[in-house]
Design a protein around this motif. Structure first.
Motif, mmCIF file in Angstrom:
data_model
loop_
_atom_site.group_PDB
_atom_site.id
_atom_site.type_symbol
_atom_site.label_atom_id
_atom_site.label_comp_id
_atom_site.label_asym_id
_atom_site.label_seq_id
_atom_site.Cartn_x
_atom_site.Cartn_y
_atom_site.Cartn_z
ATOM 1 N N ALA A 38 43.359 30.313 48.964
ATOM 2 C CA ALA A 38 43.424 29.460 47.775
ATOM 3 C C ALA A 38 43.455 30.261 46.476
ATOM 4 O O ALA A 38 43.810 29.719 45.427
ATOM 5 C CB ALA A 38 42.236 28.499 47.748
ATOM 6 N N LEU A 39 43.107 31.526 46.537
ATOM 7 C CA LEU A 39 43.083 32.358 45.340
ATOM 8 C C LEU A 39 44.489 32.770 44.931
ATOM 9 O O LEU A 39 45.390 32.876 45.773
ATOM 10 C CB LEU A 39 42.246 33.617 45.603
ATOM 11 C CG LEU A 39 40.727 33.452 45.636
ATOM 12 C CD1 LEU A 39 40.078 34.723 46.159
ATOM 13 C CD2 LEU A 39 40.189 33.119 44.250
ATOM 14 N N PRO A 40 44.687 33.040 43.641
ATOM 15 C CA PRO A 40 45.987 33.562 43.195
ATOM 16 C C PRO A 40 46.185 34.980 43.733
ATOM 17 O O PRO A 40 45.239 35.597 44.237
ATOM 18 C CB PRO A 40 45.865 33.543 41.667
ATOM 19 C CG PRO A 40 44.403 33.635 41.400
ATOM 20 C CD PRO A 40 43.742 32.881 42.513
ATOM 21 N N PRO A 41 47.404 35.523 43.635
ATOM 22 C CA PRO A 41 47.690 36.847 44.196
ATOM 23 C C PRO A 41 46.733 37.940 43.724
ATOM 24 O O PRO A 41 46.411 38.861 44.480
ATOM 25 C CB PRO A 41 49.121 37.119 43.727
ATOM 26 C CG PRO A 41 49.727 35.761 43.579
ATOM 27 C CD PRO A 41 48.615 34.888 43.075
ATOM 28 N N GLU A 42 46.280 37.842 42.475
ATOM 29 C CA GLU A 42 45.382 38.868 41.940
ATOM 30 C C GLU A 42 43.909 38.539 42.197
ATOM 31 O O GLU A 42 43.015 39.233 41.710
ATOM 32 C CB GLU A 42 45.608 39.044 40.440
ATOM 33 C CG GLU A 42 45.119 37.879 39.569
ATOM 34 C CD GLU A 42 46.068 36.699 39.517
ATOM 35 O OE1 GLU A 42 45.814 35.777 38.713
ATOM 36 O OE2 GLU A 42 47.058 36.675 40.276
ATOM 37 N N GLY A 43 43.648 37.499 42.978
ATOM 38 C CA GLY A 43 42.280 37.050 43.213
ATOM 39 C C GLY A 43 41.457 38.025 44.028
ATOM 40 O O GLY A 43 41.985 38.911 44.719
ATOM 41 N N GLU A 44 40.131 37.837 43.967
ATOM 42 C CA GLU A 44 39.180 38.719 44.642
ATOM 43 C C GLU A 44 38.098 37.881 45.313
ATOM 44 O O GLU A 44 37.557 36.942 44.718
ATOM 45 C CB GLU A 44 38.531 39.673 43.631
ATOM 46 C CG GLU A 44 37.380 40.493 44.186
ATOM 47 C CD GLU A 44 36.525 41.128 43.104
ATOM 48 O OE1 GLU A 44 35.845 42.119 43.398
ATOM 49 O OE2 GLU A 44 36.537 40.622 41.955
ATOM 50 N N LEU A 45 37.772 38.226 46.542
ATOM 51 C CA LEU A 45 36.659 37.607 47.256
ATOM 52 C C LEU A 45 35.740 38.707 47.764
ATOM 53 O O LEU A 45 36.165 39.565 48.545
ATOM 54 C CB LEU A 45 37.153 36.769 48.439
ATOM 55 C CG LEU A 45 36.086 36.291 49.428
ATOM 56 C CD1 LEU A 45 35.098 35.351 48.765
ATOM 57 C CD2 LEU A 45 36.716 35.629 50.642
ATOM 58 N N VAL A 46 34.502 38.706 47.310
ATOM 59 C CA VAL A 46 33.488 39.619 47.825
ATOM 60 C C VAL A 46 32.698 38.866 48.892
ATOM 61 O O VAL A 46 32.055 37.855 48.599
ATOM 62 C CB VAL A 46 32.550 40.114 46.702
ATOM 63 C CG1 VAL A 46 31.471 41.027 47.282
ATOM 64 C CG2 VAL A 46 33.353 40.856 45.631
ATOM 65 N N ALA A 47 32.783 39.351 50.138
ATOM 66 C CA ALA A 47 32.165 38.682 51.275
ATOM 67 C C ALA A 47 30.998 39.526 51.781
ATOM 68 O O ALA A 47 31.174 40.705 52.112
ATOM 69 C CB ALA A 47 33.192 38.470 52.391
ATOM 70 N N LEU A 48 29.822 38.915 51.856
ATOM 71 C CA LEU A 48 28.607 39.616 52.260
ATOM 72 C C LEU A 48 28.145 39.127 53.624
ATOM 73 O O LEU A 48 28.023 37.917 53.856
ATOM 74 C CB LEU A 48 27.495 39.388 51.233
ATOM 75 C CG LEU A 48 27.842 39.632 49.761
ATOM 76 C CD1 LEU A 48 26.612 39.357 48.887
ATOM 77 C CD2 LEU A 48 28.365 41.033 49.538
#
Length: 221
Positions: free
Chosen positions: A81-91
């Motif tokens: 769902a994030l845009p191409p430049e998006g970031e997800l930090v997963a812990l």
């Protein structure tokens, strides 16, 4: 018409999925692989995943934070769902379970958006804060050890920008939170959290009866 939330029997639940769910094939396959695992009950429902993706898009989120990744389904729906430049930090703490997610993230073409950090979530959140990430995240999903929830919310409050959202999973806990006679530690932790958040006016609050209960918190400006 109804003046209260409907209960979903099996027929109505299947109808909801048929007319609402738009689940990419890669998500279907990840969910099916997860369903074969001993801890499959930790998997969120597909309609909850779709709802979270809707929230990510609706809020224009670019930076997401997840506490508790398991096999990576919730991370995948958010990353997609994030845009191409998006970031997800997963812990998460498990190399075993998150390795499943890594395969599907790569297949879906979103692996470059996901930064997986292994270790105790409280320590990871504090490290993000030391790195100057306060006020930089738009959306946070919490689905991990229940006694840790209050700390994760507190750290998330600082890491989230004004107007950002926190989504907290399992807040209805199969209905056990409403049973005052149930003193299971996880149940008590969730019950106490729900009571605490009800009076925490740093956030706008809505508890949504989707999946096992999802509390939405909006950080007030």
């Amino acid at each position: 018409m109804s003046s209260r939330t409907l209960n979903l029997d099996e027929q109505l639940y299947q109808y909801l999925q048929r007319v609402s769910l738009r689940e990419a094939d890669v998500l279907v396959r990840l969910r099916r692989e997860t369903a074969l695992l001993p801890l499959a009950v930790m998997q969120i429902s597909p309609e909850q995943g779709q709802f979270m993706a809707f929230l990510v898009r609706a809020t224009g989120a670019r930076r997401c934070l997840e506490v508790g990744t398991f096999t990576g389904y919730s991370a995948l729906v958010c990353a997609l769902a994030l845009p191409p430049e998006g970031e997800l930090v997963a812990l998460d703490i498990s190399e075993e379970w998150t390795s499943i997610g890594r395969r599907y993230w790569h297949e879906a073409g979103v692996a470059d958006k996901v930064q997986l950090q292994l270790g105790p979530a409280g320590e990871s959140l504090r490290r993000l804060r030391r790195e100057g990430r306060d006020g930089t995240f738009d959306f946070m999903f919490i689905d991990a050890d229940k006694p840790g929830y209050p700390d994760y919310v507190e750290q998330g409050f600082h890491l989230l920008r004004a107007g950002g959202l926190i989504a907290i999973d399992n807040v209805l806990w199969s209905g056990l939170v409403a049973d005052p006679g149930n003193s299971d530690p996880d149940t008590v932790a969730l019950r106490n959290l729900n009571d605490r958040l009800h009076s925490d006016h740093r956030f706008d609050l809505s508890m949504v009866p989707i999946g096992d209960g999802l509390t939405l918190l909006r950080k007030r400006p």
